[in-house]
Design an enzyme around this catalytic site. Sequence first.
Site, mmCIF file in Angstrom:
data_model
loop_
_atom_site.group_PDB
_atom_site.id
_atom_site.type_symbol
_atom_site.label_atom_id
_atom_site.label_comp_id
_atom_site.label_asym_id
_atom_site.label_seq_id
_atom_site.Cartn_x
_atom_site.Cartn_y
_atom_site.Cartn_z
ATOM 1 N N GLN A 178 2.192 -5.895 -3.360
ATOM 2 C CA GLN A 178 2.638 -6.060 -1.962
ATOM 3 C C GLN A 178 3.927 -5.256 -1.733
ATOM 4 O O GLN A 178 4.183 -4.313 -2.470
ATOM 5 C CB GLN A 178 2.840 -7.545 -1.616
ATOM 6 C CG GLN A 178 1.546 -8.342 -1.482
ATOM 7 C CD GLN A 178 0.901 -8.715 -2.794
ATOM 8 O OE1 GLN A 178 1.539 -9.271 -3.672
ATOM 9 N NE2 GLN A 178 -0.382 -8.433 -2.969
ATOM 10 N N ASP B 113 0.811 -1.226 0.000
ATOM 11 C CA ASP B 113 0.000 0.000 0.000
ATOM 12 C C ASP B 113 0.840 1.270 0.000
ATOM 13 O O ASP B 113 0.443 2.295 0.553
ATOM 14 C CB ASP B 113 -0.955 0.029 1.216
ATOM 15 C CG ASP B 113 -1.868 -1.177 1.236
ATOM 16 O OD1 ASP B 113 -2.283 -1.607 0.157
ATOM 17 O OD2 ASP B 113 -2.144 -1.682 2.336
ATOM 18 N N ARG C 35 -5.726 0.246 8.537
ATOM 19 C CA ARG C 35 -4.298 -0.045 8.485
ATOM 20 C C ARG C 35 -3.629 0.459 9.757
ATOM 21 O O ARG C 35 -4.024 1.477 10.311
ATOM 22 C CB ARG C 35 -3.667 0.619 7.266
ATOM 23 C CG ARG C 35 -4.176 0.060 5.952
ATOM 24 C CD ARG C 35 -3.482 0.707 4.758
ATOM 25 N NE ARG C 35 -4.061 0.259 3.495
ATOM 26 C CZ ARG C 35 -4.320 1.055 2.450
ATOM 27 N NH1 ARG C 35 -4.032 2.335 2.509
ATOM 28 N NH2 ARG C 35 -4.859 0.569 1.366
ATOM 29 N N ARG D 139 3.270 -28.251 -7.578
ATOM 30 C CA ARG D 139 2.917 -28.790 -8.901
ATOM 31 C C ARG D 139 1.483 -29.308 -8.959
ATOM 32 O O ARG D 139 1.152 -30.251 -9.642
ATOM 33 C CB ARG D 139 3.921 -29.861 -9.335
ATOM 34 C CG ARG D 139 5.305 -29.245 -9.524
ATOM 35 C CD ARG D 139 6.406 -30.220 -9.472
ATOM 36 N NE ARG D 139 6.538 -30.804 -8.143
ATOM 37 C CZ ARG D 139 7.563 -31.558 -7.775
ATOM 38 N NH1 ARG D 139 8.524 -31.837 -8.626
ATOM 39 N NH2 ARG D 139 7.613 -32.049 -6.559
ATOM 40 N N THR E 236 -9.672 -5.116 1.530
ATOM 41 C CA THR E 236 -10.494 -5.699 2.602
ATOM 42 C C THR E 236 -11.208 -4.649 3.451
ATOM 43 O O THR E 236 -12.041 -5.005 4.286
ATOM 44 C CB THR E 236 -9.616 -6.557 3.544
ATOM 45 O OG1 THR E 236 -8.567 -5.715 4.056
ATOM 46 C CG2 THR E 236 -9.007 -7.733 2.811
ATOM 47 N N GLY E 237 -10.883 -3.377 3.292
ATOM 48 C CA GLY E 237 -11.504 -2.322 4.089
ATOM 49 C C GLY E 237 -11.007 -2.267 5.536
ATOM 50 O O GLY E 237 -11.451 -1.450 6.331
ATOM 51 N N GLY F 247 -4.342 -4.162 -3.902
ATOM 52 C CA GLY F 247 -5.360 -3.145 -4.163
ATOM 53 C C GLY F 247 -4.631 -1.874 -4.538
ATOM 54 O O GLY F 247 -4.065 -1.216 -3.676
ATOM 55 N N HIS F 248 -4.596 -1.563 -5.834
ATOM 56 C CA HIS F 248 -3.837 -0.395 -6.282
ATOM 57 C C HIS F 248 -4.802 0.738 -6.614
ATOM 58 O O HIS F 248 -5.539 0.676 -7.588
ATOM 59 C CB HIS F 248 -2.934 -0.765 -7.458
ATOM 60 C CG HIS F 248 -1.873 -1.757 -7.059
ATOM 61 N ND1 HIS F 248 -0.947 -2.262 -7.921
ATOM 62 C CD2 HIS F 248 -1.590 -2.297 -5.852
ATOM 63 C CE1 HIS F 248 -0.140 -3.097 -7.256
ATOM 64 N NE2 HIS F 248 -0.530 -3.132 -6.004
ATOM 65 N N LYS G 32 2.041 2.310 -5.146
ATOM 66 C CA LYS G 32 2.641 1.823 -6.394
ATOM 67 C C LYS G 32 1.750 2.156 -7.592
ATOM 68 O O LYS G 32 2.238 2.546 -8.653
ATOM 69 C CB LYS G 32 2.850 0.296 -6.322
ATOM 70 C CG LYS G 32 3.805 -0.129 -5.218
ATOM 71 C CD LYS G 32 3.895 -1.644 -5.104
ATOM 72 C CE LYS G 32 2.679 -2.312 -4.491
ATOM 73 N NZ LYS G 32 2.448 -2.048 -3.071
#
Length: 427
Positions: A223, A13, A304, A142, A300-301, A40-41, A16
């Site tokens: 990320q 966050d 932070r 795999r 996700t709301g 989430g950009h 970016k």
Amino acid sequence: MSVIAVIGAQWGDEGKGKIVDLLAKMVKAVVRFSGGDNAGHTVINPYGEFRLHLVPSGIFHPGVICIIGNGVAVNPKVLLQEIDNLRKHGVDTSNLFISDRAHVIMPYHILLDGLEEERRGAAALGTTRKGIGPVFADKIARLGIRTCELLNRGEFEARLSSILELKNAILTKVYNASPLSFRDIYEQYCSYGEKLAPFIRDTGVILQDLIEHGENIILEGAQGTMLDPDFGTYPYVTSSSSLAAASCTGSGTSLRQVDQIIGVFKAYTTRVGGGPMPTELKDKTGDFIRERAHEYGATTGRPRRCGWFDAVAGRFSTRINGFTSVAITRLDILDPFESVKICTGYKLDGGILRDFPSDASVLSRCKPVYEELPGWRSETSAIRHHKQLPAQARRYIERLEELLACPVGIISVGASRDQAIMVEQVM
Ligand code: IMO
Ligand code: MG
């Protein structure tokens, strides 16, 4: 010609999306190379306000080729919704391509992500529950399904049937959950395959052709470095590499082809989910930053966790990524402060740590050592030239450059595309 990797330098966050949207007008292609829809950009531009989860942030520039690279895990439902929403807002998606090698997030990945989190109880990682851990675990084991397989019904049927047998055994015998229906998943994913078919390509070939023709390209990270499975705060990390090195393996570029690596840092620190964060402020200052900056997860709301700039983690991140320059975002959030702090070391067991520790349990015992700088107490959001910044703000930036040992090339002072100061020419 320049191939530029844009990398999250903290815990995600960092802005970016904003930096990529800003630079994309100068390039021919933007490639997402890792993560999935846990990302989430947020991009705010003349088309509106968007939270991109899978589509590269270059999509708003007509003619720019946008590639979802092989290193990304694709949830087809989320991607189709995202494409729909972009089209509704008048955004051209005809230049969007998806790697035929990208892994696909299946319903059992999402289910297992949630069940694994619940099993961890108090030690939960706080994942986004998008199936990221399980899909990348399957890739390495795999047991994954790739986008190319969705285009081959017979092959897909056989592999899904064998994999689902194992997944259903885990769901029912380990977690006491209900099994998933093969028919439902098979039909659903065949239909996703048909809808995504026009986008699916060998994108590594497209990319190599562009590089051969001398085009500028951005490799867009997801990320952040401190969430990287190798160098982040393990186990409180994500499940695909967020480092500059992954911009090659996740896109189909050679290490020799990357010219610049831009590390994106917020002017302070945030983290969402579990795990240690030495500069976290569980007080009025932390709340103030959260509210002023609307620090709530774009995916996700969740609120932070907020704190001062951590230059110990920052220097570590700069070194392992080899940033050629740094972008500092959201400087304007610090405008009202009388003074601002930077963490320059960690107090641990009576000593001072200058290097970032490997062990999350050690990091959780670290207390930040702060350096305090005078604040600038004036609005920076309308400033477009470095020399117009208040002297204290310039000093803050300069101090970050010293501590990170890396030049600052871009300073962002607001969410909109134009709210940026180009300290040095990128291309
Ligand atoms: P962008 O690209 C911030 C965090 C989650 C959790 C941990 C593991 O917007 O910077 P996962 O669902 O990946 O298994 O969760 O990683 N996380 C992020 N935090 N920004 C992100 O992406 C993130 N993607 C995952 O909150 O702590
Ligand atoms: Mg985000």
